[in-house]
Design an enzyme around this catalytic site. Structure first.
Site, PDB file in Angstrom:
ATOM      1  N   LEU A 230       4.743  19.307   9.370  1.00  0.00           N
ATOM      2  CA  LEU A 230       5.139  18.805  10.706  1.00  0.00           C
ATOM      3  C   LEU A 230       6.327  18.412  11.018  1.00  0.00           C
ATOM      4  O   LEU A 230       7.048  18.637  12.047  1.00  0.00           O
ATOM      5  CB  LEU A 230       4.331  16.961  10.245  1.00  0.00           C
ATOM      6  N   CYS A 279       7.758   8.432   4.438  1.00  0.00           N
ATOM      7  CA  CYS A 279       7.343  10.158   4.269  1.00  0.00           C
ATOM      8  C   CYS A 279       8.175  11.351   4.554  1.00  0.00           C
ATOM      9  O   CYS A 279       7.758  12.168   3.868  1.00  0.00           O
ATOM     10  CB  CYS A 279       6.448   9.879   4.739  1.00  0.00           C
TER      11      CYS A 279
HETATM   12  P1  NAD Z   1       4.955   0.004   1.146  1.00  0.00           P
HETATM   13  O1  NAD Z   1       6.043   0.413   0.508  1.00  0.00           O
HETATM   14  O2  NAD Z   1       4.029  -0.641   3.163  1.00  0.00           O
HETATM   15  O3  NAD Z   1       3.373  -0.732   0.474  1.00  0.00           O
HETATM   16  C1  NAD Z   1       4.028  -0.589  -0.995  1.00  0.00           C
HETATM   17  C2  NAD Z   1       2.771  -1.962  -1.525  1.00  0.00           C
HETATM   18  O4  NAD Z   1       2.483  -1.652  -2.334  1.00  0.00           O
HETATM   19  C3  NAD Z   1       4.157  -3.087  -1.127  1.00  0.00           C
HETATM   20  O5  NAD Z   1       3.587  -4.162  -1.183  1.00  0.00           O
HETATM   21  C4  NAD Z   1       4.476  -3.261  -2.987  1.00  0.00           C
HETATM   22  O6  NAD Z   1       4.847  -4.355  -3.476  1.00  0.00           O
HETATM   23  C5  NAD Z   1       3.711  -2.731  -3.103  1.00  0.00           C
HETATM   24  N1  NAD Z   1       3.073  -2.501  -4.717  1.00  0.00           N
HETATM   25  C6  NAD Z   1       3.819  -1.736  -6.058  1.00  0.00           C
HETATM   26  N2  NAD Z   1       3.996  -1.323  -6.942  1.00  0.00           N
HETATM   27  C7  NAD Z   1       3.071  -2.465  -7.469  1.00  0.00           C
HETATM   28  C8  NAD Z   1       2.267  -2.439  -8.386  1.00  0.00           C
HETATM   29  N3  NAD Z   1       1.796  -2.078  -9.597  1.00  0.00           N
HETATM   30  N4  NAD Z   1       0.938  -3.701  -8.524  1.00  0.00           N
HETATM   31  C9  NAD Z   1       1.080  -4.198  -7.153  1.00  0.00           C
HETATM   32  N5  NAD Z   1       1.619  -3.742  -5.527  1.00  0.00           N
HETATM   33  C10 NAD Z   1       2.569  -2.582  -6.527  1.00  0.00           C
HETATM   34  O7  NAD Z   1       4.490   1.785   1.308  1.00  0.00           O
HETATM   35  P2  NAD Z   1       3.420   2.623   2.274  1.00  0.00           P
HETATM   36  O8  NAD Z   1       3.924   2.989   3.544  1.00  0.00           O
HETATM   37  O9  NAD Z   1       1.699   1.926   2.673  1.00  0.00           O
HETATM   38  O10 NAD Z   1       3.590   3.858   1.762  1.00  0.00           O
HETATM   39  C11 NAD Z   1       2.419   3.924   0.448  1.00  0.00           C
HETATM   40  C12 NAD Z   1       2.586   5.051  -0.032  1.00  0.00           C
HETATM   41  O11 NAD Z   1       1.304   6.012   0.796  1.00  0.00           O
HETATM   42  C13 NAD Z   1       3.345   5.972   0.300  1.00  0.00           C
HETATM   43  O12 NAD Z   1       2.917   6.988  -1.412  1.00  0.00           O
HETATM   44  C14 NAD Z   1       3.577   7.091   0.918  1.00  0.00           C
HETATM   45  O13 NAD Z   1       3.867   7.771   0.990  1.00  0.00           O
HETATM   46  C15 NAD Z   1       2.225   7.044   1.421  1.00  0.00           C
HETATM   47  N6  NAD Z   1       1.980   7.329   3.062  1.00  0.00           N
HETATM   48  C16 NAD Z   1       2.440   6.632   3.869  1.00  0.00           C
HETATM   49  C17 NAD Z   1       2.461   6.337   4.660  1.00  0.00           C
HETATM   50  C18 NAD Z   1       2.797   5.879   6.044  1.00  0.00           C
HETATM   51  O14 NAD Z   1       2.833   5.751   7.159  1.00  0.00           O
HETATM   52  N7  NAD Z   1       4.334   4.591   5.209  1.00  0.00           N
HETATM   53  C19 NAD Z   1       1.361   7.083   5.019  1.00  0.00           C
HETATM   54  C20 NAD Z   1       0.333   8.273   4.445  1.00  0.00           C
HETATM   55  C21 NAD Z   1       1.360   8.558   3.257  1.00  0.00           C
HETATM   56  C1  UGA Z   2       3.655  10.874   9.459  1.00  0.00           C
HETATM   57  C2  UGA Z   2       3.020  12.234   9.810  1.00  0.00           C
HETATM   58  O1  UGA Z   2       2.451  12.522  11.327  1.00  0.00           O
HETATM   59  C3  UGA Z   2       1.235  11.492   8.835  1.00  0.00           C
HETATM   60  O2  UGA Z   2       0.628  12.347   9.431  1.00  0.00           O
HETATM   61  C4  UGA Z   2       1.770  11.569   7.493  1.00  0.00           C
HETATM   62  O3  UGA Z   2       0.788  10.647   7.575  1.00  0.00           O
HETATM   63  C5  UGA Z   2       2.576  10.054   7.385  1.00  0.00           C
HETATM   64  O4  UGA Z   2       3.688  10.725   7.844  1.00  0.00           O
HETATM   65  C6  UGA Z   2       3.007  10.063   6.310  1.00  0.00           C
HETATM   66  O5  UGA Z   2       3.140  10.888   5.261  1.00  0.00           O
HETATM   67  O6  UGA Z   2       3.493   9.284   6.210  1.00  0.00           O
HETATM   68  P1  UGA Z   2       4.928   8.814  10.961  1.00  0.00           P
HETATM   69  O7  UGA Z   2       5.856   9.420   9.904  1.00  0.00           O
HETATM   70  O8  UGA Z   2       3.959   7.747  10.519  1.00  0.00           O
HETATM   71  O9  UGA Z   2       3.277   9.336  10.704  1.00  0.00           O
HETATM   72  O10 UGA Z   2       4.687   9.169  11.777  1.00  0.00           O
HETATM   73  P2  UGA Z   2       4.551  10.581  13.407  1.00  0.00           P
HETATM   74  O11 UGA Z   2       4.418   9.957  14.515  1.00  0.00           O
HETATM   75  O12 UGA Z   2       4.636  11.869  12.360  1.00  0.00           O
HETATM   76  O13 UGA Z   2       6.554  10.464  13.301  1.00  0.00           O
HETATM   77  C7  UGA Z   2       6.608  10.889  12.783  1.00  0.00           C
HETATM   78  C8  UGA Z   2       8.910  11.009  13.066  1.00  0.00           C
HETATM   79  O14 UGA Z   2       8.724  11.930  13.378  1.00  0.00           O
HETATM   80  C9  UGA Z   2       9.188   9.677  14.060  1.00  0.00           C
HETATM   81  O15 UGA Z   2      10.316   9.918  13.916  1.00  0.00           O
HETATM   82  C10 UGA Z   2       8.831  10.537  15.469  1.00  0.00           C
HETATM   83  O16 UGA Z   2       9.248   9.862  16.780  1.00  0.00           O
HETATM   84  C11 UGA Z   2       9.598  11.861  15.603  1.00  0.00           C
HETATM   85  N1  UGA Z   2       9.200  12.832  16.066  1.00  0.00           N
HETATM   86  C12 UGA Z   2       7.505  13.034  16.464  1.00  0.00           C
HETATM   87  C13 UGA Z   2       9.738  13.465  17.116  1.00  0.00           C
HETATM   88  O17 UGA Z   2      10.859  14.098  16.692  1.00  0.00           O
HETATM   89  N2  UGA Z   2       8.555  14.548  17.813  1.00  0.00           N
HETATM   90  C14 UGA Z   2       7.449  14.878  17.621  1.00  0.00           C
HETATM   91  O18 UGA Z   2       7.182  15.632  18.489  1.00  0.00           O
HETATM   92  C15 UGA Z   2       6.754  14.228  17.125  1.00  0.00           C
END
Ligand code: NAD
Ligand code: UGA
Length: 469
Positions: A230, A279
């Site tokens: 992506l 991410c």
């Molecule tokens: P985040 O920082 O928003 O949340 C993580 C939470 O875990 C925090 O609130 C922290 O206090 C808690 N935590 C950490 N260690 C802990 C422990 N030992 N016990 C209890 N709580 C604990 O992170 P996030 O954005 O939710 O991402 C979490 C994971 O999911 C990451 O690996 C990320 O790569 C993945 N992920 C994120 C997204 C996204 O859109 N943010 C999408 C897909 C996957």
């Molecule tokens: C991205 C992936 O899209 C999710 O599938 C994944 O689960 C997630 O990362 C993750 O692992 O955290 P997210 O980062 O929340 O999701 O949002 P996106 O819509 O992917 O956008 C990421 C960045 O790329 C943003 O800054 C967005 O503005 C930018 N973007 C997206 C572009 O500049 N151009 C595009 O065409 C699309």
């Protein structure tokens, strides 16, 4: 008959909160306990006033209202939740390491390991442990070792169930995912049974054909691969945006033209000031580190280029602002529209706006930011984290505005950094009227109408468009 009556999720962040809220809403017969060590976060998840939930996501308030207090509970009682749960998700953060071996590249797995040790210590009966966080391939092996070597003799099955939601559309993505991926130890009966338990939960609302099962390593690696692909598309179109600017081609037209090819597809081809979010960068760097650690230097370098291109795009955008403003922004007010890394989220992690601001602040610009969902403290924390200047200097140079019109008043330039819908609807004549002249506009998202703005009198720079006239 499923034996899963209670599930718990360690980590109540952007993934844990929304994901578990949707599972609870879709499966009223399952008790869902979401736990976190961050008391403020848990307090916010329990807020009566839903506008104070710690994560802003369209539709999240409805899902939380439906399930909270019925079968969805947020608390800091991590041990209690582990003890009660049949299945434990870990959705803790896995940031890029900032110290030691692999600093700046590898994923920091300390939070994941802490969870595993806590689960091992507390568990008194067999559990299924589900990796929800994004992890390096083969992390399940390390988890298994910790769980079996430090546990109380109970059995653990480890599953990988990476999350693919995107922020801003998390609830839609969770309600109707393109696919759900479940990886497990499919070489054993117990492993296959555990996979089936998780598949059965999702099957309450996700069509079976969209639930993909694989071995553990394929599942872990598929998540990193999906994000790398992506992000690669964005860096590819951003690279083309610069070619467009010097040749008179239009990146939107190019994106549309190539996107019609069903082999390429039309999504994720929007040129921008650079991808942000917690991410993409971290996961690609993690992939680069994994490749390097297996001695695959060409593979590592190939993927690294995606991040390098992204950094270049942010720098190029900021430099262009300075160059266009007669090579100096010293003491000039520059209005930023947007700070979040994309629209419909209050998340600012790795937002391009932070880096563009930092580069302009280096040039002693005065920045005034308006973002509908990001408070001032978050902007300052983001800047302070870069350690480029003192906290006092950041507060003196950057101002958080209450409205667009407050931000743009007497500004030399307006810079659009987040594609919030409300920026499309602005009274651009009013904006123009309150700015210094010439009124420069730098469009980092290509959501505005260049011709109409030029007619008003703005001197426009649009990414990937001809800015020669
Ligand atoms: P985040 O920082 O928003 O949340 C993580 C939470 O875990 C925090 O609130 C922290 O206090 C808690 N935590 C950490 N260690 C802990 C422990 N030992 N016990 C209890 N709580 C604990 O992170 P996030 O954005 O939710 O991402 C979490 C994971 O999911 C990451 O690996 C990320 O790569 C993945 N992920 C994120 C997204 C996204 O859109 N943010 C999408 C897909 C996957
Ligand atoms: C991205 C992936 O899209 C999710 O599938 C994944 O689960 C997630 O990362 C993750 O692992 O955290 P997210 O980062 O929340 O999701 O949002 P996106 O819509 O992917 O956008 C990421 C960045 O790329 C943003 O800054 C967005 O503005 C930018 N973007 C997206 C572009 O500049 N151009 C595009 O065409 C699309």
């Amino acid at each position: 008959m499923s034996r899963i009556k209670t599930i718990c999720c360690i980590g109540a962040g952007y993934v844990g909160g929304p994901t578990m809220a949707v599972i609870a809403a879709q499966c009223p017969h399952i008790k869902v306990l979401v736990v976190d060590m961050n008391e403020d976060r848990i307090r916010a998840w329990n807020e009566e006033d839903l506008s104070k939930l710690p994560v802003y996501e369209p539709g999240l308030d409805n899902v939380v209202t439906q399930a909270r207090g019925r079968n969805l509970f947020f608390s800091t009682d991590i041990d209690g939740a582990i003890d009660e749960a049949d299945m434990i998700f870990t959705a803790v953060n896995t940031p890029t390491k900032t110290y030691g071996e692999g600093a700046g590249m590898a994923a920091d797995l300390k939070y994941v390991e802490l969870c595993a040790r806590q689960i091992a210590k507390v568990a008194k009966n067999d559990k299924i442990v589900v990796e929800k966080s994004t992890l390096p391939v083969r992390t399940a092996e390390a988890l298994k070792s910790i769980l079996t070597n430090t546990g109380n003799g109970v059995k653990f099955q480890i599953l990988s169930n990476p999350e693919f939601l995107a922020e801003g559309t998390a609830i839609e993505d969770l309600d109707a995912p393109d696919r759900v991926l479940v990886g497990g130890d499919i070489s054993t009966i117990e492993g296959r049974e555990a996979v089936q338990e998780l598949v059965d939960i999702y099957a309450h609302w996700v069509p079976r054909e969209k639930i993909v099962t694989t071995n553990l390593w394929s599942s872990e690696l598929s998540k990193l691969t999906a994000n790398a692909f992506l992000a690669q598309r964005i860096s590819s179109i951003n690279a083309m945006s610069e070619i467009c600017e010097v040749t008179g081609a239009d990146v939107e037209e190019v994106g549309k033209a190539i996107g019609k090819d069903s082999r390429i597809g039309g999504k994720f081809l929007k040129a921008s000031v650079g991808f942000g979010g917690s991410c993409f960068q971290k996961d690609i760097l993690n992939l680069v580190y994994i490749a390097k650690s297996y001695g695959l230097s060409e593979v590592a370098e190939y993927w690294h280029q995606v991040v390098k291109m992204n950094d270049y795009q942010k720098r190029r955008f900021a430099r262009n602002i300075v160059k266009t403003l007669y090579n100096t922004v010293n003491d000039k007010k520059i209005a930023f529209l947007g700070w979040a890394f994309k629209k419909d989220t209050n998340d600012t992690r790795e937002s391009a706006a932070i880096y563009v601001a930092d580069l302009l602040l280096n040039e002693h610009a005065q920045i005034s930011v308006y973002d509908p969902k990001v408070p001032a403290e978050k902007m300052y924390t983001d800047l302070d984290y870069l350690n480029t200047r003192t906290e006092k200097e950041n507060r003196a140079l950057l101002h958080c505005a209450d409205s667009v019109y407050d931000a743009v008043k007497d500004a030399h330039a307006v810079v659009l950094l987040t594609e919030w819908d409300e920026f499309r609807e602005l009274d651009w004549n009013k904006v123009y009227g309150s700015m210094m002249k010439p009124a420069f506009l730098f469009e980092g998202r290509n959501i505005l109408d260049k011709e109409a703005l030029t007619q008003i009198g703005f001197v426009c720079y649009f990414l990937g468009k001809s800015n020669l006239v």
